[in-house]
Design a protein around this motif. Structure first.
Motif, PDB file in Angstrom:
ATOM      1  N   GLY A 176       9.002   3.771 -42.879  1.00 23.54           N
ATOM      2  CA  GLY A 176       8.574   2.411 -43.173  1.00 23.54           C
ATOM      3  C   GLY A 176       9.684   1.388 -43.105  1.00 23.54           C
ATOM      4  N   GLN A 177      10.857   1.684 -43.694  1.00 22.34           N
ATOM      5  CA  GLN A 177      11.925   0.703 -43.699  1.00 22.34           C
ATOM      6  C   GLN A 177      12.462   0.445 -42.302  1.00 22.34           C
ATOM      7  OE1 GLN A 177      12.530  -0.932 -46.610  1.00 22.34           O
ATOM      8  NE2 GLN A 177      13.562  -2.326 -45.199  1.00 22.34           N
ATOM      9  N   THR A 178      12.492   1.484 -41.479  1.00 23.04           N
ATOM     10  CA  THR A 178      12.925   1.304 -40.095  1.00 23.04           C
ATOM     11  C   THR A 178      11.956   0.395 -39.349  1.00 23.04           C
ATOM     12  OG1 THR A 178      13.897   3.522 -40.118  1.00 23.04           O
ATOM     13  CG2 THR A 178      13.528   2.504 -37.965  1.00 23.04           C
ATOM     14  N   ARG A 179      10.676   0.617 -39.527  1.00 21.17           N
ATOM     15  CA  ARG A 179       9.659  -0.218 -38.898  1.00 21.17           C
ATOM     16  C   ARG A 179       9.779  -1.660 -39.376  1.00 21.17           C
ATOM     17  NH1 ARG A 179       4.712   0.934 -40.774  1.00 21.17           N
ATOM     18  NH2 ARG A 179       3.719  -0.206 -39.093  1.00 21.17           N
ATOM     19  N   ALA A 180      10.090  -1.830 -40.661  1.00 29.56           N
ATOM     20  CA  ALA A 180      10.218  -3.176 -41.218  1.00 29.56           C
ATOM     21  C   ALA A 180      11.363  -3.929 -40.559  1.00 29.56           C
ATOM     22  CB  ALA A 180      10.421  -3.100 -42.733  1.00 29.56           C
ATOM     23  N   LEU A 196      12.681  -3.301 -37.643  1.00 32.43           N
ATOM     24  CA  LEU A 196      12.329  -3.520 -36.244  1.00 32.43           C
ATOM     25  C   LEU A 196      11.408  -4.734 -36.113  1.00 32.43           C
ATOM     26  CD1 LEU A 196      12.211  -2.691 -33.254  1.00 32.43           C
ATOM     27  CD2 LEU A 196      10.307  -1.166 -33.847  1.00 32.43           C
ATOM     28  N   ALA A 197      10.381  -4.798 -36.958  1.00 31.11           N
ATOM     29  CA  ALA A 197       9.433  -5.910 -36.892  1.00 31.11           C
ATOM     30  C   ALA A 197      10.137  -7.241 -37.157  1.00 31.11           C
ATOM     31  CB  ALA A 197       8.305  -5.695 -37.898  1.00 31.11           C
ATOM     32  N   ASP A 198      11.009  -7.279 -38.158  1.00 40.34           N
ATOM     33  CA  ASP A 198      11.720  -8.527 -38.470  1.00 40.34           C
ATOM     34  C   ASP A 198      12.623  -8.948 -37.313  1.00 40.34           C
ATOM     35  OD1 ASP A 198      10.513  -8.666 -40.922  1.00 40.34           O
ATOM     36  OD2 ASP A 198      12.243  -7.958 -42.069  1.00 40.34           O
ATOM     37  N   GLY A 199      13.307  -7.967 -36.697  1.00 45.09           N
ATOM     38  CA  GLY A 199      14.191  -8.289 -35.590  1.00 45.09           C
ATOM     39  C   GLY A 199      13.445  -8.814 -34.381  1.00 45.09           C
ATOM     40  N   LEU A 200      12.336  -8.160 -34.040  1.00 45.42           N
ATOM     41  CA  LEU A 200      11.541  -8.605 -32.892  1.00 45.42           C
ATOM     42  C   LEU A 200      10.956  -9.997 -33.136  1.00 45.42           C
ATOM     43  CD1 LEU A 200       9.683  -5.259 -32.093  1.00 45.42           C
ATOM     44  CD2 LEU A 200      11.390  -6.382 -30.637  1.00 45.42           C
ATOM     45  N   LEU A 201      10.472 -10.221 -34.352  1.00 44.65           N
ATOM     46  CA  LEU A 201       9.880 -11.528 -34.661  1.00 44.65           C
ATOM     47  C   LEU A 201      10.943 -12.622 -34.630  1.00 44.65           C
ATOM     48  CD1 LEU A 201       7.290 -13.033 -35.455  1.00 44.65           C
ATOM     49  CD2 LEU A 201       7.943 -12.696 -37.842  1.00 44.65           C
ATOM     50  N   THR A 202      12.130 -12.327 -35.138  1.00 46.48           N
ATOM     51  CA  THR A 202      13.222 -13.304 -35.109  1.00 46.48           C
ATOM     52  C   THR A 202      13.566 -13.698 -33.678  1.00 46.48           C
ATOM     53  OG1 THR A 202      14.160 -12.459 -37.182  1.00 46.48           O
ATOM     54  CG2 THR A 202      15.628 -13.717 -35.744  1.00 46.48           C
ATOM     55  N   ALA A 203      13.691 -12.700 -32.808  1.00 49.39           N
ATOM     56  CA  ALA A 203      13.999 -12.985 -31.410  1.00 49.39           C
ATOM     57  C   ALA A 203      12.876 -13.784 -30.756  1.00 49.39           C
ATOM     58  CB  ALA A 203      14.238 -11.679 -30.656  1.00 49.39           C
ATOM     59  N   LEU A 204      11.642 -13.421 -31.030  1.00 45.55           N
ATOM     60  CA  LEU A 204      10.494 -14.084 -30.417  1.00 45.55           C
ATOM     61  C   LEU A 204      10.419 -15.550 -30.828  1.00 45.55           C
ATOM     62  CD1 LEU A 204       6.981 -12.461 -30.145  1.00 45.55           C
ATOM     63  CD2 LEU A 204       7.256 -14.886 -30.531  1.00 45.55           C
ATOM     64  N   LEU A 205      10.531 -15.821 -32.135  1.00 44.16           N
ATOM     65  CA  LEU A 205      10.440 -17.197 -32.617  1.00 44.16           C
ATOM     66  C   LEU A 205      11.618 -18.039 -32.123  1.00 44.16           C
ATOM     67  CD1 LEU A 205       9.258 -16.505 -36.272  1.00 44.16           C
ATOM     68  CD2 LEU A 205       7.894 -17.463 -34.404  1.00 44.16           C
ATOM     69  N   SER A 206      12.781 -17.437 -32.059  1.00 42.58           N
ATOM     70  CA  SER A 206      13.949 -18.159 -31.551  1.00 42.58           C
ATOM     71  C   SER A 206      13.750 -18.551 -30.087  1.00 42.58           C
ATOM     72  CB  SER A 206      15.208 -17.304 -31.702  1.00 42.58           C
ATOM     73  OG  SER A 206      15.460 -17.000 -33.060  1.00 42.58           O
ATOM     74  N   GLN A 207      13.206 -17.633 -29.297  1.00 42.54           N
ATOM     75  CA  GLN A 207      12.950 -17.934 -27.889  1.00 42.54           C
ATOM     76  C   GLN A 207      11.886 -19.021 -27.740  1.00 42.54           C
ATOM     77  OE1 GLN A 207      14.479 -17.315 -25.264  1.00 42.54           O
ATOM     78  NE2 GLN A 207      13.060 -17.655 -23.563  1.00 42.54           N
ATOM     79  N   LEU A 208      10.872 -19.007 -28.599  1.00 41.43           N
ATOM     80  CA  LEU A 208       9.855 -20.056 -28.544  1.00 41.43           C
ATOM     81  C   LEU A 208      10.466 -21.421 -28.828  1.00 41.43           C
ATOM     82  CD1 LEU A 208       6.709 -18.553 -30.335  1.00 41.43           C
ATOM     83  CD2 LEU A 208       7.081 -18.865 -27.888  1.00 41.43           C
ATOM     84  N   LEU A 209      11.337 -21.497 -29.833  1.00 37.86           N
ATOM     85  CA  LEU A 209      11.969 -22.773 -30.159  1.00 37.86           C
ATOM     86  C   LEU A 209      12.868 -23.247 -29.014  1.00 37.86           C
ATOM     87  CD1 LEU A 209      12.795 -22.192 -33.919  1.00 37.86           C
ATOM     88  CD2 LEU A 209      11.149 -23.835 -32.982  1.00 37.86           C
ATOM     89  N   ILE A 210      13.569 -22.314 -28.384  1.00 35.49           N
ATOM     90  CA  ILE A 210      14.399 -22.672 -27.229  1.00 35.49           C
ATOM     91  C   ILE A 210      13.521 -23.218 -26.112  1.00 35.49           C
ATOM     92  CG2 ILE A 210      15.831 -21.714 -25.389  1.00 35.49           C
ATOM     93  CD1 ILE A 210      16.959 -19.757 -27.513  1.00 35.49           C
ATOM     94  N   ARG A 211      12.420 -22.524 -25.851  1.00 39.47           N
ATOM     95  CA  ARG A 211      11.522 -22.967 -24.777  1.00 39.47           C
ATOM     96  C   ARG A 211      10.900 -24.325 -25.112  1.00 39.47           C
ATOM     97  NH1 ARG A 211       9.514 -20.506 -20.431  1.00 39.47           N
ATOM     98  NH2 ARG A 211       7.798 -21.625 -19.457  1.00 39.47           N
ATOM     99  N   ALA A 212      10.620 -24.563 -26.393  1.00 41.00           N
ATOM    100  CA  ALA A 212      10.035 -25.844 -26.806  1.00 41.00           C
ATOM    101  C   ALA A 212      11.064 -26.971 -26.800  1.00 41.00           C
ATOM    102  CB  ALA A 212       9.420 -25.702 -28.190  1.00 41.00           C
ATOM    103  N   GLY A 213      12.346 -26.626 -26.668  1.00 40.07           N
ATOM    104  CA  GLY A 213      13.388 -27.650 -26.688  1.00 40.07           C
ATOM    105  C   GLY A 213      13.684 -28.167 -28.078  1.00 40.07           C
ATOM    106  N   THR A 214      13.370 -27.366 -29.097  1.00 38.87           N
ATOM    107  CA  THR A 214      13.584 -27.774 -30.489  1.00 38.87           C
ATOM    108  C   THR A 214      14.944 -27.291 -30.973  1.00 38.87           C
ATOM    109  OG1 THR A 214      11.217 -27.716 -30.965  1.00 38.87           O
ATOM    110  CG2 THR A 214      12.723 -27.595 -32.844  1.00 38.87           C
ATOM    111  N   ARG A 215      15.760 -28.206 -31.423  1.00 32.94           N
ATOM    112  CA  ARG A 215      17.068 -27.854 -31.957  1.00 32.94           C
ATOM    113  C   ARG A 215      16.965 -27.623 -33.455  1.00 32.94           C
ATOM    114  NH1 ARG A 215      21.507 -32.103 -30.129  1.00 32.94           N
ATOM    115  NH2 ARG A 215      22.761 -30.541 -31.227  1.00 32.94           N
ATOM    116  N   LEU A 216      17.637 -26.576 -33.927  1.00 30.81           N
ATOM    117  CA  LEU A 216      17.657 -26.292 -35.358  1.00 30.81           C
ATOM    118  C   LEU A 216      18.855 -26.996 -35.982  1.00 30.81           C
ATOM    119  CD1 LEU A 216      16.736 -22.497 -35.529  1.00 30.81           C
ATOM    120  CD2 LEU A 216      15.256 -24.492 -35.724  1.00 30.81           C
TER     121      LEU A 216
END
Length: 300
Positions: A161-165, A167-187
């Motif tokens: 379970g902890q490994t899956r957790a 993994l899920a957090d890492g994939l989601l972080t990368a995905l959301l970061s890429q979406l913001l980059i594609r949207a042209g949104t600066r943090l």
């Protein structure tokens, strides 16, 4: 529809007319909550409610010709659905859909609270606006598509379970970061937070301790240590909900939990969760879920 108290986009998807489509749901086990839906959609003309979640829709298969029309805010668009060409539905806005064909589609929904937890003081103040450009037309991004598919698979893996957790957090972080980059949104660091997390925690703890009592806007503002006017404005800016709607959702969630997990009489549950009567609970739950308390308990 926007006034119905859906607990999440996934809850809406199960209990609205979308529920007629074959679908599978998965939930992230990590520290960054999100939900995914794999659905075999048919032709439909539906409206989605305003929810404090960012939704990403990725068509995986389109067996024939399929027009995909939508209105998000004031923007209207019609395009041919194509595998791999996806779309974001920004948070806190109603959307209206007309689809005249069939398709298999993978959906990711991410609560505003998850984005705030991930990006902290750098999270955009207006989360909906941060992704708005990705709702104007469909687009393809091989990285986002690969992350979506991997996240879906990762939520099913038999790893500990902890490994899956992680993994899920890492994939989601990368995905959301890429979406913001594609949207042209600066943090950029937000200097002024409308309602700091510590004040919001005080409000939550206050409500949890007094859920069966009458709770007014003045009570919530006092718990937060703010004036009534400042609290109401800041609360809506931070959560995307009015204090009243948020409070009713907390009451409804508590009642649903008790109905599923206890044999307590419905009248007692209504009183314990702060509803004025059993009929008040019944009407609220029927509007939000399509089920009466009796039927929800029966199907749980």
């Amino acid at each position: 529809m926007s006034e119905i108290l859906w607990s999440s986009y996934a809850d809406f998807y199960r209990r609205s007319p979308y529920g007629a489509f074959p679908q599978e749901h998965r939930r992230s086990p990590g520290q960054l909550p999100c939900q995914m839906i794999l659905v075999e959609q048919g032709p439909h003309a539906f409206s989605d409610p305003e929810l404090s979640e960012t939704v990403l829709a990725l068509p995986l298969a389109v067996p024939g010709r399929c027009r995909w029309g939508w209105r998000i805010g004031a923007h209207r668009q019609v395009q041919q659905a194509e595998p791999g060409r996806m779309l974001v539905v920004p948070a806190d806005v109603e959307s209206h859909w007309e689809v005249d064909g069939s398709r298999r589609i993978l959906i990711l929904s991410v609560p505003n609270a998850t984005l705030r937890r991930l990006f902290g003081s750098h999270c955009p103040a207006d989360i909906g606006q941060a992704f708005r450009s990705l709702s104007e037309a469909t687009w393809a991004d091989p990285l986002v598509e690969a992350l979506m598919r991997q996240l879906w698979q990762g939520l099913e893996d038999e790893a500990p379970g902890q490994t899956r957790a992680f993994l899920a957090d890492g994939l989601l972080t990368a995905l959301l970061s890429q979406l913001l980059i594609r949207a042209g949104t600066r943090l950029e660091e937000q200097k002024d937070i409308a309602l700091p997390p510590w004040r919001l925690r005080r409000v939550r703890h206050f409500v949890e301790a007094r859920l069966g009592e009458s709770i007014t806007l003045d009570d919530l503002a006092e718990a937060a240590g703010l004036s009534r006017r400042h609290f109401a404005r800041s609360f809506h800016q931070e959560t995307g909900q009015t204090p009243h709607r948020w409070l009713m959702q907390r009451r409804l969630e508590a009642a649903q939990s008790l109905l599923r997990d206890t044999a307590e009489p419905i009248s007692a549950i209504a009183e314990r969760c702060g509803f004025s009567s059993q009929s008040h609970l019944t009407a609220t739950m029927k509007a939000a879920t399509g089920l009466t308390p009796h039927r929800l308990r029966f199907f749980s």
